[in-house]
Design an enzyme around this catalytic site. Structure first.
Site, PDB file in Angstrom:
ATOM      1  NE  ARG A  44      44.943  72.827   6.469  1.00  0.00           N
ATOM      2  CZ  ARG A  44      44.399  72.114   7.447  1.00  0.00           C
ATOM      3  NH1 ARG A  44      43.404  72.601   8.138  1.00  0.00           N
ATOM      4  NH2 ARG A  44      44.851  70.899   7.715  1.00  0.00           N
ATOM      5  NE  ARG A  63      57.800  76.218  11.676  1.00  0.00           N
ATOM      6  CZ  ARG A  63      57.432  74.970  11.391  1.00  0.00           C
ATOM      7  NH1 ARG A  63      58.225  74.190  10.680  1.00  0.00           N
ATOM      8  NH2 ARG A  63      56.292  74.505  11.842  1.00  0.00           N
ATOM      9  NE  ARG A 101      39.068  68.053  -5.481  1.00  0.00           N
ATOM     10  CZ  ARG A 101      39.098  67.773  -6.763  1.00  0.00           C
ATOM     11  NH1 ARG A 101      37.988  67.864  -7.506  1.00  0.00           N
ATOM     12  NH2 ARG A 101      40.220  67.368  -7.338  1.00  0.00           N
ATOM     13  NE  ARG A 104      48.069  63.426   1.571  1.00  0.00           N
ATOM     14  CZ  ARG A 104      47.699  63.853   2.773  1.00  0.00           C
ATOM     15  NH1 ARG A 104      48.548  64.545   3.514  1.00  0.00           N
ATOM     16  NH2 ARG A 104      46.509  63.602   3.249  1.00  0.00           N
ATOM     17  CD  GLU A 144      45.602  61.761   0.093  1.00  0.00           C
ATOM     18  OE1 GLU A 144      46.204  61.208   1.032  1.00  0.00           O
ATOM     19  OE2 GLU A 144      45.077  62.887   0.191  1.00  0.00           O
ATOM     20  CE1 TYR A 178      41.493  70.833   5.581  1.00  0.00           C
ATOM     21  CE2 TYR A 178      41.820  72.823   4.307  1.00  0.00           C
ATOM     22  CZ  TYR A 178      42.261  71.594   4.712  1.00  0.00           C
ATOM     23  OH  TYR A 178      43.456  71.120   4.241  1.00  0.00           O
ATOM     24  CG  ASP A 196      43.389  70.188  11.248  1.00  0.00           C
ATOM     25  OD1 ASP A 196      43.098  69.745  10.129  1.00  0.00           O
ATOM     26  OD2 ASP A 196      44.257  71.065  11.430  1.00  0.00           O
TER      27      ASP A 196
HETATM   28  N1  UDP Z   1      49.564  72.641  -0.276  1.00  0.00           N
HETATM   29  C1  UDP Z   1      50.296  72.739  -1.439  1.00  0.00           C
HETATM   30  N2  UDP Z   1      51.426  71.978  -1.588  1.00  0.00           N
HETATM   31  C2  UDP Z   1      51.805  71.106  -0.641  1.00  0.00           C
HETATM   32  C3  UDP Z   1      51.076  71.007   0.547  1.00  0.00           C
HETATM   33  C4  UDP Z   1      49.942  71.782   0.700  1.00  0.00           C
HETATM   34  O1  UDP Z   1      49.935  73.482  -2.340  1.00  0.00           O
HETATM   35  O2  UDP Z   1      52.832  70.427  -0.856  1.00  0.00           O
HETATM   36  C5  UDP Z   1      48.348  73.483  -0.141  1.00  0.00           C
HETATM   37  C6  UDP Z   1      47.102  72.760  -0.650  1.00  0.00           C
HETATM   38  O3  UDP Z   1      46.237  73.699  -1.245  1.00  0.00           O
HETATM   39  C7  UDP Z   1      46.503  72.206   0.614  1.00  0.00           C
HETATM   40  C8  UDP Z   1      46.801  73.316   1.606  1.00  0.00           C
HETATM   41  O4  UDP Z   1      48.103  73.796   1.213  1.00  0.00           O
HETATM   42  O5  UDP Z   1      45.134  71.975   0.490  1.00  0.00           O
HETATM   43  C9  UDP Z   1      46.788  72.899   3.052  1.00  0.00           C
HETATM   44  O6  UDP Z   1      47.673  71.819   3.219  1.00  0.00           O
HETATM   45  P1  UDP Z   1      47.520  70.768   4.409  1.00  0.00           P
HETATM   46  O7  UDP Z   1      48.720  69.902   4.397  1.00  0.00           O
HETATM   47  O8  UDP Z   1      47.173  71.497   5.635  1.00  0.00           O
HETATM   48  O9  UDP Z   1      46.269  69.922   3.918  1.00  0.00           O
HETATM   49  P2  UDP Z   1      45.638  68.595   4.583  1.00  0.00           P
HETATM   50  O10 UDP Z   1      46.635  68.004   5.523  1.00  0.00           O
HETATM   51  O11 UDP Z   1      44.399  69.050   5.285  1.00  0.00           O
HETATM   52  O12 UDP Z   1      45.351  67.740   3.408  1.00  0.00           O
END
Ligand code: UDP
Length: 389
Positions: free
Chosen positions: A176, A180, A254, A285, A306, A354, A356
């Site tokens: 996901r 870069r 979750r 976060r 969160e 999962y 969006d």
């Molecule tokens: N992830 C991580 N560290 C981060 C951000 C994301 O390990 O700082 C991993 C984590 O397992 C997460 C996945 O990458 O579930 C996908 O992140 P995304 O931001 O897409 O999750 P969402 O926005 O759906 O919560």
């Protein structure tokens, strides 16, 4: 146009709203939409904080991003989307860095001044070359990034977010996020990105605002079960296991929960989203919602920590875990669903994926297309359009 078909839509999130609108507008149908919560919008619900006037994403940050022009044009009919680029930061055990991992992250983390090609070559030396076909999240990360970046940016966060060993999670969760080799720190790769000026609930309200659609809030599916025979067809967007009364067990999700940070500051963290990747920090976060509406100005601020945990009986399901046990349970539920008469299953919860917002909306639009096509050809309404596994 076929007149006055009667539909019951369970759930007033994006799935339910888009389907209700499509059926009412394109088929002249009468649609009753119910939702157990006292508001529309599902987990995308937004509302202004009564103390500060800041628009709050009540169930966590939502940034609309899509490559699908049909979906983008669709949502823009129901609200003005302002440009918004999510530039996430990560507080790690070694300081604050830019996410997703980009050239700035790599250079700052390793104390280098690499060019794109140099960074790419360097990361290739760090990646675990013994992994050819990554079988899980951890292997994918070790192959792509190596131990150091994996442990500082992903391991702790993922354990907190998913509550399991990253080896148990599919590699697709990591993909996901882009990596870069330039200084682009946009969290998403999609072409169209934005946030609705007046929030997501206003967009959903506008979608639902059409003759023939009635919305009943704080109304549980149980409470209408006796009246199902009044409808020609039902569209269910709630959890699939719940629909079948958990006959084969509960699918794991979750859930996330939030703790509001009391503050008199005008700007608490200087950014919309900051991730905390260290396992020792209990939250995943912190989001500061005024930064999602940079076109507004607010004296005060609204900030939430969160946290993530396993979904209990009364919790709102967010992320389908899709571990091996869930997948075999899901296939049994899907078999039941496919054999159902008069009910269609749509969206994140009903298909246990999962997804969006853009994907949910895209599928709801395709579902309406399929319903209309079936009606034209004298066929039955489709039950499931997707093959979720
Ligand atoms: N992830 C991580 N560290 C981060 C951000 C994301 O390990 O700082 C991993 C984590 O397992 C997460 C996945 O990458 O579930 C996908 O992140 P995304 O931001 O897409 O999750 P969402 O926005 O759906 O919560």
């Amino acid at each position: 146009m076929e007149q006055n078909r009667k539909y019951l839509v369970i759930g007033a999130g994006f799935s339910g709203a888009v389907v209700a609108r499509g059926l009412a507008e394109r088929q002249g149908a009468r649609v009753l939409v119910i939702d157990s919560r006292p508001h529309i919008g599902g987990n995308c619900h937004t509302e202004r904080d009564s103390e500060t006037g800041v628009m709050v994403h009540r169930y966590g940050p939502h940034i609309f991003n899509t490559d699908d022009l049909r979906v983008w044009n669709y949502v823009n009919k129901f609200g003005t989307f302002r440009p918004f680029v999510n530039r996430v930061k990560a507080v790690t055990g070694r300081g604050v860095f830019s996410l997703p991992i980009n050239l700035m992250t790599i250079n700052q983390f390793f104390g280098k001044t690499f060019t794109p090609n140099e960074a790419r070559s360097y990361l290739a030396t760090l990646g675990d070359t013994s992994i050819t076909e990554p079988q899980n999240f951890e292997e994918q990360a070790l192959k792509m990034l190596g131990q150091d970046l994996y442990e500082n940016f992903f391991k702790g966060y993922t354990v907190k977010q998913w509550g399991c060993d990253p080896k148990e999670l599919p590699a697709s969760i990591l993909t996901r996020l882009p990596v870069r080799f330039n200084y682009d720190d946009n969290y998403y790769n999609k072409f169209y990105q934005g946030i609705p000026e007046e929030g997501y609930s206003k967009v959903v309200e506008n979608i639902l605002n059409f003759p023939g659609i009635e919305v009943r809030l704080s109304t549980d599916f149980e409470s209408v079960k006796q009246t199902l025979n009044l409808f020609d067809h039902i569209i269910y967007t709630g959890p699939i296991d719940r629909f079948f009364e958990y006959e084969y067990g509960r699918l794991a999700y979750r859930t996330v929960y939030f703790e509001r940070i009391k503050t008199d500051m005008n700007d608490y963290q200087g950014n919309a989203v900051i991730n905390y990747t260290n396992i020792e920090v209990p939250w995943t976060r912190i989001h500061e919602h005024k930064h999602f509406t940079p076109w507004e100005s607010h004296e005060r601020t609204v900030v939430f920590k969160e946290f993530s945990k396993e979904t209990g009986l009364d919790d709102i399901p967010y992320y389908p875990k899709r571990l091996a046990r869930d997948k075999s349970m899901l296939s049994r539920y899907l078999e039941r669903a496919s054999a159902s008469e008069g009910v269609s299953f749509l969206g994140r919860l009903a298909t246990y994926r999962y997804m969006d917002m853009e994907k949910v909306i895209g599928e709801a639009l395709s579902y309406v297309d399929a319903v209309l096509e079936a009606a034209q050809n004298g066929k039955k309404v489709p039950v499931l359009l997707v093959s979720p596994l």
